[in-house]
Motif scaffolding. Sequence first.
Motif, PDB file in Angstrom:
ATOM      1  N   ILE A 126      -0.032  15.653  -6.475  1.00 20.55           N
ATOM      2  CA  ILE A 126      -0.446  14.549  -5.679  1.00 20.55           C
ATOM      3  C   ILE A 126       0.195  14.576  -4.602  1.00 20.55           C
ATOM      4  N   ARG A 184      -5.829   8.205  -1.161  1.00 21.50           N
ATOM      5  CA  ARG A 184      -7.216   8.069  -1.762  1.00 21.50           C
ATOM      6  C   ARG A 184      -7.106   7.356  -3.016  1.00 21.50           C
ATOM      7  N   LEU A 185      -6.267   7.556  -3.957  1.00 18.23           N
ATOM      8  CA  LEU A 185      -6.164   6.949  -5.343  1.00 18.23           C
ATOM      9  C   LEU A 185      -5.690   5.390  -4.936  1.00 18.23           C
ATOM     10  N   VAL A 186      -4.917   5.318  -3.910  1.00 20.47           N
ATOM     11  CA  VAL A 186      -4.504   3.859  -3.747  1.00 20.47           C
ATOM     12  C   VAL A 186      -6.030   3.063  -3.312  1.00 20.47           C
ATOM     13  N   TYR A 187      -6.836   3.371  -2.460  1.00 17.90           N
ATOM     14  CA  TYR A 187      -7.781   3.162  -1.945  1.00 17.90           C
ATOM     15  C   TYR A 187      -8.598   2.702  -3.295  1.00 17.90           C
ATOM     16  N   HIS A 188      -8.821   3.731  -4.219  1.00 14.05           N
ATOM     17  CA  HIS A 188      -9.804   3.383  -5.244  1.00 14.05           C
ATOM     18  C   HIS A 188      -9.301   2.239  -6.162  1.00 14.05           C
ATOM     19  N   VAL A 189      -7.686   2.183  -6.211  1.00 12.28           N
ATOM     20  CA  VAL A 189      -7.116   0.988  -7.037  1.00 12.28           C
ATOM     21  C   VAL A 189      -7.418  -0.205  -6.401  1.00 12.28           C
ATOM     22  N   LEU A 190      -7.401  -0.303  -5.164  1.00 14.17           N
ATOM     23  CA  LEU A 190      -7.836  -1.334  -4.373  1.00 14.17           C
ATOM     24  C   LEU A 190      -9.291  -2.072  -4.764  1.00 14.17           C
ATOM     25  N   SER A 191     -10.206  -1.132  -4.824  1.00 16.00           N
ATOM     26  CA  SER A 191     -11.603  -1.353  -5.220  1.00 16.00           C
ATOM     27  C   SER A 191     -11.844  -1.633  -6.824  1.00 16.00           C
ATOM     28  N   PHE A 245       2.366   7.266  -6.546  1.00 13.78           N
ATOM     29  CA  PHE A 245       1.511   8.123  -6.913  1.00 13.78           C
ATOM     30  C   PHE A 245       2.221   9.672  -6.544  1.00 13.78           C
ATOM     31  N   LEU A 304       2.896   1.965  -3.345  1.00 15.51           N
ATOM     32  CA  LEU A 304       1.925   2.574  -4.533  1.00 15.51           C
ATOM     33  C   LEU A 304       1.619   4.030  -4.051  1.00 15.51           C
ATOM     34  N   PHE A 348       0.909  -0.992  -0.130  1.00 12.17           N
ATOM     35  CA  PHE A 348      -0.031  -0.119   0.104  1.00 12.17           C
ATOM     36  C   PHE A 348       0.813   1.409  -0.124  1.00 12.17           C
TER      37      PHE A 348
END
Lengths: 197, 197
Positions: free
Chosen positions: A20, A27-34, A14, A10, A7
Amino acid sequence: MEYPHSFEELVECFKMLPGIGTKGAERLVYHVLSMDFEQVERFSDALLNLKKNIHYCQKCGHICEGDICEICQDSTRDQTTICVVESPKDVFAMEKLKEYHGLYHVLHGTISIMDGKTIDDLNIQSLFDRLNENIKEVIIATNPTRDGETTALFLAKLLAKQNIPASRIANGLPMGSNLDYADELTLLKSLEGRKKL
Amino acid sequence: MEYPHSFEELVECFKMLPGIGTKGAERLVYHVLSMDFEQVERFSDALLNLKKNIHYCQKCGHICEGDICEICQDSTRDQTTICVVESPKDVFAMEKLKEYHGLYHVLHGTISIMDGKTIDDLNIQSLFDRLNENIKEVIIATNPTRDGETTALFLAKLLAKQNIPASRIANGLPMGSNLDYADELTLLKSLEGRKKL
């Protein structure tokens, strides 16, 4: 409690991108996770493929998938005019107009005292290599910013030494704007650059 | 003139991320172009490794690199309290406090009429599977937003049916804020939630 290593890694990646910060990257990493694995794989491949496939044109510095860009390869274009821009984005902006049919030269930046960038850091030697008696005009289309103007003036001097006719894109009020909202410098340039009707 | 395919593909990938539009994505792709190949390779690997290594804890839904997260594995933590949150971010926010020593349960979202998300779209069945006579309190810590509040009320009802004591984190004025800048709802909640001194 710390984020897992993958985590954190990444997030760091970013953060290499402009604009960024840590919160935004998280926030972007959480999105990639989903995202689906296939989507992430596509993203991962796209990053590598960009670096593998996109090169700078050996002639003008514009981006292309081969050695020489399609503009430089196009013999129907006006070979006597070169438009000098800061970045490949500017080439796309100019091409959208469908009004300019000459060649380009991409400097990949500007002279910048703040960033310690001199003329030697720009893609400029290859520009002078291209100049010959056939070139009738070099249009300097760097941005009308402090650094862009500095670069334009510097370039104009170098071109004058070689007797190459140079021009600079016009400054003035943008179309659709209001006089009373314009900054003073723009208004001044607009006045100075007035044309006879 | 169009962008080369590899360029366009990465633009599309960046646009999958929240808050990144076409212009923003193009800007990021130009930046990636200027990065070293090693850096881009690292970025590309980091994306894949995230999806490969990070899973949701089978017990609480928090992110972890194994099957069960370190919080669920930690037997020294208070096993009688579960704090229900919307996302893994919230677990990290709570853990920063170092004040809460119970367990967590991550819902991965909220009920949302706008997005058509119902209670069945949340990680909620596994919460009820965890509930037994040992659980003394479920703290509902969803965000104090419309969707978060809806979810909290819904959850509270379900818990009441099973006679599980539930609580909700307090609303009121944030510390360091000003009364005259507070919105009405926050001030109202602050008044309603007043405590005897």
